[in-house]
Design a protein around this motif. Structure first.
Motif, PDB file in Angstrom:
ATOM      1  N   PRO A 143     -13.335 -51.523  26.945  1.00  7.42           N
ATOM      2  CA  PRO A 143     -13.173 -50.191  26.348  1.00  7.42           C
ATOM      3  C   PRO A 143     -11.726 -49.832  26.064  1.00  7.42           C
ATOM      4  O   PRO A 143     -11.410 -49.240  25.016  1.00  7.42           O
ATOM      5  N   TRP A 144     -10.829 -50.198  26.991  1.00  5.98           N
ATOM      6  CA  TRP A 144      -9.414 -49.917  26.763  1.00  5.98           C
ATOM      7  C   TRP A 144      -8.868 -50.764  25.623  1.00  5.98           C
ATOM      8  O   TRP A 144      -8.023 -50.293  24.844  1.00  5.98           O
ATOM      9  N   PHE A 145      -9.335 -52.007  25.513  1.00 11.91           N
ATOM     10  CA  PHE A 145      -8.860 -52.854  24.424  1.00 11.91           C
ATOM     11  C   PHE A 145      -9.258 -52.282  23.069  1.00 11.91           C
ATOM     12  O   PHE A 145      -8.418 -52.139  22.168  1.00 11.91           O
ATOM     13  N   PHE A 146     -10.521 -51.933  22.891  1.00 12.97           N
ATOM     14  CA  PHE A 146     -10.972 -51.426  21.592  1.00 12.97           C
ATOM     15  C   PHE A 146     -10.353 -50.069  21.271  1.00 12.97           C
ATOM     16  O   PHE A 146     -10.028 -49.790  20.116  1.00 12.97           O
ATOM     17  N   TRP A 147     -10.183 -49.227  22.293  1.00 15.30           N
ATOM     18  CA  TRP A 147      -9.567 -47.922  22.076  1.00 15.30           C
ATOM     19  C   TRP A 147      -8.108 -48.091  21.641  1.00 15.30           C
ATOM     20  O   TRP A 147      -7.670 -47.484  20.654  1.00 15.30           O
ATOM     21  N   GLY A 148      -7.362 -48.915  22.336  1.00  8.44           N
ATOM     22  CA  GLY A 148      -5.970 -49.137  21.965  1.00  8.44           C
ATOM     23  C   GLY A 148      -5.837 -49.839  20.625  1.00  8.44           C
ATOM     24  O   GLY A 148      -4.950 -49.504  19.830  1.00  8.44           O
ATOM     25  N   ALA A 149      -6.720 -50.816  20.362  1.00 10.10           N
ATOM     26  CA  ALA A 149      -6.659 -51.537  19.090  1.00 10.10           C
ATOM     27  C   ALA A 149      -6.905 -50.594  17.918  1.00 10.10           C
ATOM     28  O   ALA A 149      -6.257 -50.720  16.869  1.00 10.10           O
ATOM     29  N   ALA A 150      -7.828 -49.646  18.076  1.00 13.38           N
ATOM     30  CA  ALA A 150      -8.119 -48.699  16.997  1.00 13.38           C
ATOM     31  C   ALA A 150      -6.883 -47.867  16.658  1.00 13.38           C
ATOM     32  O   ALA A 150      -6.562 -47.654  15.476  1.00 13.38           O
ATOM     33  N   TRP A 151      -6.154 -47.410  17.664  1.00  9.43           N
ATOM     34  CA  TRP A 151      -4.959 -46.601  17.413  1.00  9.43           C
ATOM     35  C   TRP A 151      -3.817 -47.443  16.870  1.00  9.43           C
ATOM     36  O   TRP A 151      -3.021 -46.970  16.041  1.00  9.43           O
ATOM     37  N   LEU A 152      -3.712 -48.679  17.312  1.00 13.56           N
ATOM     38  CA  LEU A 152      -2.678 -49.559  16.768  1.00 13.56           C
ATOM     39  C   LEU A 152      -2.919 -49.831  15.284  1.00 13.56           C
ATOM     40  O   LEU A 152      -1.981 -49.857  14.484  1.00 13.56           O
ATOM     41  N   ILE A 153      -4.162 -50.041  14.926  1.00 17.63           N
ATOM     42  CA  ILE A 153      -4.501 -50.257  13.514  1.00 17.63           C
ATOM     43  C   ILE A 153      -4.194 -48.997  12.702  1.00 17.63           C
ATOM     44  O   ILE A 153      -3.606 -49.062  11.614  1.00 17.63           O
ATOM     45  N   LEU A 154      -4.585 -47.835  13.237  1.00 17.36           N
ATOM     46  CA  LEU A 154      -4.332 -46.579  12.529  1.00 17.36           C
ATOM     47  C   LEU A 154      -2.828 -46.332  12.372  1.00 17.36           C
ATOM     48  O   LEU A 154      -2.365 -45.915  11.304  1.00 17.36           O
ATOM     49  N   GLY A 155      -2.069 -46.603  13.432  1.00 16.57           N
ATOM     50  CA  GLY A 155      -0.626 -46.409  13.341  1.00 16.57           C
ATOM     51  C   GLY A 155       0.033 -47.349  12.348  1.00 16.57           C
ATOM     52  O   GLY A 155       0.926 -46.947  11.594  1.00 16.57           O
ATOM     53  N   THR A 156      -0.408 -48.602  12.319  1.00 13.49           N
ATOM     54  CA  THR A 156       0.160 -49.566  11.370  1.00 13.49           C
ATOM     55  C   THR A 156      -0.164 -49.182   9.938  1.00 13.49           C
ATOM     56  O   THR A 156       0.678 -49.306   9.045  1.00 13.49           O
ATOM     57  N   LEU A 157      -1.379 -48.697   9.716  1.00  9.73           N
ATOM     58  CA  LEU A 157      -1.738 -48.229   8.377  1.00  9.73           C
ATOM     59  C   LEU A 157      -0.912 -47.009   7.984  1.00  9.73           C
ATOM     60  O   LEU A 157      -0.542 -46.843   6.818  1.00  9.73           O
ATOM     61  N   GLY A 158      -0.612 -46.148   8.975  1.00 11.04           N
ATOM     62  CA  GLY A 158       0.203 -44.979   8.681  1.00 11.04           C
ATOM     63  C   GLY A 158       1.614 -45.360   8.240  1.00 11.04           C
ATOM     64  O   GLY A 158       2.222 -44.683   7.396  1.00 11.04           O
ATOM     65  N   LEU A 159       2.131 -46.428   8.796  1.00 15.15           N
ATOM     66  CA  LEU A 159       3.475 -46.869   8.407  1.00 15.15           C
ATOM     67  C   LEU A 159       3.534 -47.306   6.947  1.00 15.15           C
ATOM     68  O   LEU A 159       4.611 -47.302   6.340  1.00 15.15           O
ATOM     69  N   GLN A 160       2.400 -47.706   6.392  1.00 14.78           N
ATOM     70  CA  GLN A 160       2.389 -48.140   4.994  1.00 14.78           C
ATOM     71  C   GLN A 160       2.763 -47.008   4.049  1.00 14.78           C
ATOM     72  O   GLN A 160       3.233 -47.257   2.943  1.00 14.78           O
TER      73      GLN A 160
END
Length: 266
Positions: free
Chosen positions: A119-136
């Motif tokens: 659960p912690w992996f998927f939760w953190g991965a979702a925010w990392l993906i969202l943050g990386t997309l935001g940097l675009q």
């Protein structure tokens, strides 16, 4: 008399993850999300303010994206996320003396660390993906986006697994983990090639296809910087994470449980 068969490891992992999932929506989980979104949000605010003051400046700020990605997300936020999330897994049950209750049912002990960590992996991965997309939005190179996403998610998998294992091996696991992330990893620039490959930074840079800080002439001890094929770097992160989860289960099987005081710490 009918005897119940022990649940399969997959069933144990699935049931543990499903039962533990609500915990990621509590305070610690939102701290994890903030570690990604606060620096990204501040970067977007600064970028927006610059655009408002100087609308003529429409050139992409790929250099700023590289700096935020490598210097902030990779070097700072990702390790802190692992240090925050890992103690909330199986280690928390050991400290609160609730793990023996989980072991009453005939389930394989080695599956519990992974079940509580997913659960912690998927939760953190979702925010990392969202943050990386935001940097675009700032102007990141779209050709490097897939590599950045894979690099962050793969490193998050490996770092979370490593911290889970370290937390089971040492009573002061968080301290040892912090020493690894903030003392060992920054030395990648002066490591010989074989030691460079023993860092998360090396594999992240190989996957992302970019390096934030090139070696300067003032770095007299700097070694030749090597790279690993992206596929091999991804497999290395995934395999290392799987190894750490497996070793965490092995350690859990050999840890005395149900005792009082320091004996319960292993």
């Amino acid at each position: 008399m009918t005897t119940l068969a022990a649940p399969s490891p997959l069933a144990t992992i699935r049931a543990t993850a499903r039962g533990y999932l609500p915990r990621v929506f509590q305070g610690r989980g939102w701290v994890l999300a903030a570690l990604v979104m606060v620096p990204v949000g501040l970067s977007l605010l600064i970028y927006t303010a610059i655009q408002i003051k100087g609308p003529g400046d429409s050139a992409p700020h790929s250099g700023e994206v590289l700096k935020i990605f490598h210097e902030v997300l990779v070097k700072m936020m990702l390790p802190i996320m692992a240090l925050v999330a890992a103690p909330a897994g199986i280690r928390e049950d050991m400290e609160q003396r609730t793990l023996p209750l989980m072991l009453v049912r005939p389930a394989p002990a080695w599956a519990l660390p992974l079940g509580k960590g997913l659960p912690w992996f998927f939760w953190g991965a979702a925010w990392l993906i969202l943050g990386t997309l935001g940097l675009q939005i700032i102007g990141g190179d779209p050709t490097l986006l897939p590599g950045r996403l894979v690099a962050l998610v793969g490193a998050w998998w490996g770092e979370l697994a490593l911290m889970t294992l370290v937390g089971l091996l040492f009573k002061r696991g968080t301290l040892w983990g912090a020493l690894y992330f903030f003392l060992w990893e920054p030395l990648v620039r002066i490591f010989p090639p074989i030691l460079q490959r023993l860092t998360f930074t090396h594999h992240i840079e190989s996957l992302a296809g970019s390096r934030a800080a090139e070696v300067r002439t003032s770095q007299l001890l700097a070694q030749e910087q090597v790279s690993t094929h992206p596929v091999l770097a991804c497999l290395a992160l995934l395999a290392f994470g799987a190894l750490c989860w497996g070793l965490a289960g092995w350690k859990l099987q050999r840890t005395p449980l149900g005792l009082a005081g320091s004996e319960a710490e292993g």
